[in-house]
Structures are given as structure tokens and as C-alpha cells.
Design an enzyme around this catalytic site. Structure first.
Site, mmCIF file in Angstrom:
data_model
loop_
_atom_site.group_PDB
_atom_site.id
_atom_site.type_symbol
_atom_site.label_atom_id
_atom_site.label_comp_id
_atom_site.label_asym_id
_atom_site.label_seq_id
_atom_site.Cartn_x
_atom_site.Cartn_y
_atom_site.Cartn_z
ATOM 1 C CE LYS A 1 18.397 5.515 -7.618
ATOM 2 N NZ LYS A 1 19.655 6.111 -8.114
ATOM 3 N NE ARG B 1 -4.995 27.882 -11.241
ATOM 4 C CZ ARG B 1 -5.803 27.017 -11.866
ATOM 5 N NH1 ARG B 1 -6.373 27.375 -12.978
ATOM 6 N NH2 ARG B 1 -6.064 25.821 -11.363
ATOM 7 N NE ARG C 1 1.981 24.331 -4.761
ATOM 8 C CZ ARG C 1 0.835 24.758 -5.294
ATOM 9 N NH1 ARG C 1 0.031 23.902 -5.897
ATOM 10 N NH2 ARG C 1 0.493 26.017 -5.239
#
Ligand code: NCD
Length: 363
Positions: free
Chosen positions: A121, A92, A142
């Protein structure tokens, strides 16, 4: 001190100095002239800002009902691009931000797994995020790392290309935009019956590790005489620092464990999932089966009360409850899109243009 002077003050600080600042100084750094620039903490929003954002979200929702309105919204940020950097699962929050960008014409790009970026890397998260700022005009992020969005907002502020950061969920600590959509849902649900002031709100589930609860509990301190009930197993009860914030704001709250007893007494119930992704190895799970809302509970709930959940749910709310008009969780998900359009509009300072269009075309 003026907000702009404060921002300059924060810019000169190292990260270690900056992170020690009191919240009021961080807020002055992250907000620019009374509007959110970086959205990192719920403490950045006062009552006037919340009322403005909810009003803006409603105007946007109504403008978006017509083709000409959608065309107007699309034109506003069609010269800008956004990076959605989500290194934790999301349905959501990711999709509603994606759709919110599209509403404003802002072109979204995405990284949803650090393993697909140069982090694999050995590049640091800081360098990865700084790279995004070379190509994009907004980062929505996030991360499982507590405080990482704050760190990036501070870091980018001292680079040659500072761009706004929106925290779409950071570790166990905060999820400010979920709290904004929860406030918008409460405001819409109670707008004909006196608003959010004076309400009794009950939180149930994993209150210790649920960042949505922490952020919403904090935003609710902006409303008069709201009483908060935290109802769960004592092992999952609110963290002391989250309660300290309520003590400081002189907010009334109760720590309880008897779920059924409080169902009839409250105006809103906010169910949450057990955040077992944070379990330590060998930790014995807490039995939370009695903290679930079943069809038999519908008759105990007041006729004008509402049932909320940030989603995703497991067994906390039986699917048979979805048809009840007091079940708000699917509306919350849609409200999330509108409030995120409003937040991005406020971030880019185009909110007055939207209000003006609304006045001329809809009122
Ligand atoms: C929440 C989250 O990610 O914190 N979900 C969401 O953003 N709607 C709640 C959860 O995962 O339980």
C-alpha cells in the site's frame, strides 16, 4: 571510551551521520558489553567471541540430546516472540533460524514477501519494520537492499521499543550468520588437528557478488596465519573493498584462476554458486563450468581437507561427492541451526544460564 558511552553517542546521530562512522564505532554501537546485540556485520566478532559462540553451540547441541535438556532450553525464552522478515528467497537460513527460535521457546512469526505486508500500500520498509518492533522482541531479517539491516538497527535504537536485529543476509554485501556457521564447521572439522589457525582456505565461484564469501573471509582474519585463496574467473574476483579489509588485517591471500592446481594445496574448499540474480539486463554470463568440483577431484583433495558450500548449489559440486566424508555442506546446514541458537542466546544474555546447566548436567 566505554562501549556504553559509544552506544549513546551513536544514538544521537542521524542515519546519514551514523552510516559514515568508522567500523570500530559501529561495532561499539551494535555490540553491548562484549556481546552481539544487533548482529549486522562480521566485524562485530573477535576471536574470543567466536570461540565462546562455538563452545556455546556445542554445549547446546549436547544439551539438546535429552528430553530434559530440550525442556530446559524451551523454558529460556518462552516469554519472547521473534519476527522473521525474509523478502528474499531462503531455505536453510530461514528454517534454521525458525528451528533455533523453537529450541529456545521463542515464538516465531514470519513475513516472506513484502507483497503480503502494507508495503504494497506504499508503506516504507522502515515503517514496516518499526511496526514489527511493536509486537515482537527480535527481528531476523533478510533483504535485497544493501545496508538495510544496519539502517533498521540504527532506526529502532532511537525508538521507545528498541529490539535486537539480526542480519540474515543483506544484498550482495554481508551474511554474518552464514559466516558464523562456516566458522563453526571449520572449527569442528579441525578441532582434533590443531584448529583453524594456519589453514589454507580456498574460495571458488562468484566471489564478487557472493555475500557468504565476503563475510567468511572477514571472520577468518580473526585466526592466526590463515591464507586465503580466491580462485575464479577474473570477472568474478573479490571486490577491491573486500581485499582492502584483508590488506588492513595483514592477511595473506592470492588471486588465482586455475582451480585444479590448488585443490591439493588447501585445507578447505568453499564452493559457491553464480549469483546471477544480480546480472544486469543484457549482461553476458561468465562461463564458470571449469569451477566445479567433480568426483575426479576427490582424489586430488588432501585426506584431512574438507569441501564446503553455503548451498543452494547448482553444478558447483556433483551430487556423487556427497558421500565422501570430507563433504561438509549438509553438516554446515545443521551447524547453522546450532550456532543460531547460540547467537540468539548470547543476544538475550542467557548464555551463562546455558553454560551453567551444561556444567551441572553434562560435564
Ligand atoms: C546463500 C545466500 O543467500 O547468500 N545461501 C545461504 O544463506 N545459505 C548463498 C546463495 O544464495 O548462493
Amino acid at each position: 571510551m566505554q562501549g556504553s558511552d559509544m552506544a549513546r553517542l551513536g544514538e544521537g546521530l542521524t542515519w546519514n551521520e551514523f552510516k559514515q562512522l568508522p567500523m570500530s564505532e559501529k561495532v561499539a554501537f551494535f555490540n553491548h558489553e562484549g556481546r552481539p546485540y544487533h548482529t549486522i556485520f562480521p566485524q562485530q566478532f573477535n576471536r574470543a567471541m567466536l570461540d565462546d559462540l562455538c563452545g556455546l553451540a556445542t554445549s547446546i547441541r549436547r544439551i539438546a540430546k535429552s528430553r530434559s535438556g530440550v525442556d530446559f532450553l524451551h523454558s529460556l525464552l518462552s516469554h519472547k516472540r521473534a519476527m522473521l522478515y525474509f523478502t528474499q528467497p531462503s531455505s536453510r537460513t530461514f528454517l534454521s533460524f525458525y528451528a533455533a527460535c523453537q529450541y529456545l521457546g521463542l515464538k516465531p512469526a514470519e513475513v516472506r514477501d513484502a507483497a503480503t505486508s502494507s508495503e504494497l500500500k506504499g508503506e516504507s520498509g522502515e515503517d514496516t519494520l518499526r511496526t514489527f518492533s511493536s509486537y515482537f522482541d527480535l527481528i531476523i531479517m533478510r533483504s535485497p537492499k544493501q545496508g538495510f539491516a544496519e539502517r533498521i538497527a540504527h532506526l529502532l535504537s532511537s525508538t521507545e521499543r528498541p529490539i535486537p536485529i539480526i542480519n540474515a543476509g543483506s544484498g550482495k554485501d554481508q551474511h554474518p550468520t552464514q559466516a558464523l556457521l562456516d566458522i563453526y564447521t571449520l572449527q569442528r572439522s579441525f578441532e582434533r588437528t590443531g584448529g583453524i589457525d594456519g589453514r589454507k582456505i580456498m574460495f571458488v565461484g562468484d566471489l564478487l557478488r557472493g555475500r557468504t564469501v565476503r563475510s567468511l573471509s572477514c571472520l577468518l582474519t580473526n585466526y592466526r596465519d590463515v591464507e586465503q585463496f580466491f580462485v575464479t574467473d577474473p570477472r568474478l574476483q573479490m571486490a577491491p573493498e573486500a581485499l582492502a579489509l584483508l590488506d588492513q588485517a595483514k592477511v595473506k591471500y592470492r588471486l588465482e584462476s586455475d582451480f585444479e592446481k590448488f585443490i591439493p594445496k588447501v585445507d578447505a574448499i568453499y564452493m559457491t554458486r553464480i549469483q546471477d540474480e544480480w546480472d544486469q539486463a543484457g549482461e553476458k554470463p561468465v562461463d564458470v563450468s571449469r569451477y566445479s568440483f567433480k568426483p575426479k577431484h576427490l582424489s586430488m583433495l588432501a585426506p584431512k581437507a574438507i569441501l564446503m558450500h553455503p548451498l543452494p548449489r547448482r553444478q558447483e559440486i556433483a551430487a556423487e561427492c556427497d558421500k565422501d566424508p570430507r563433504a561438509m555442506y549438509w553438516r554446515q546446514a545443521r551447524n547453522g541451526m546450532w550456532i543460531r541458537v547460540a547467537l540468539i542466546a548470547a543476544t538475550f544474555n542467557i548464555d551463562d544460564q546455558i553454560r551453567e546447566y551444561y556444567r551441572c548436567n553434562q560435564a
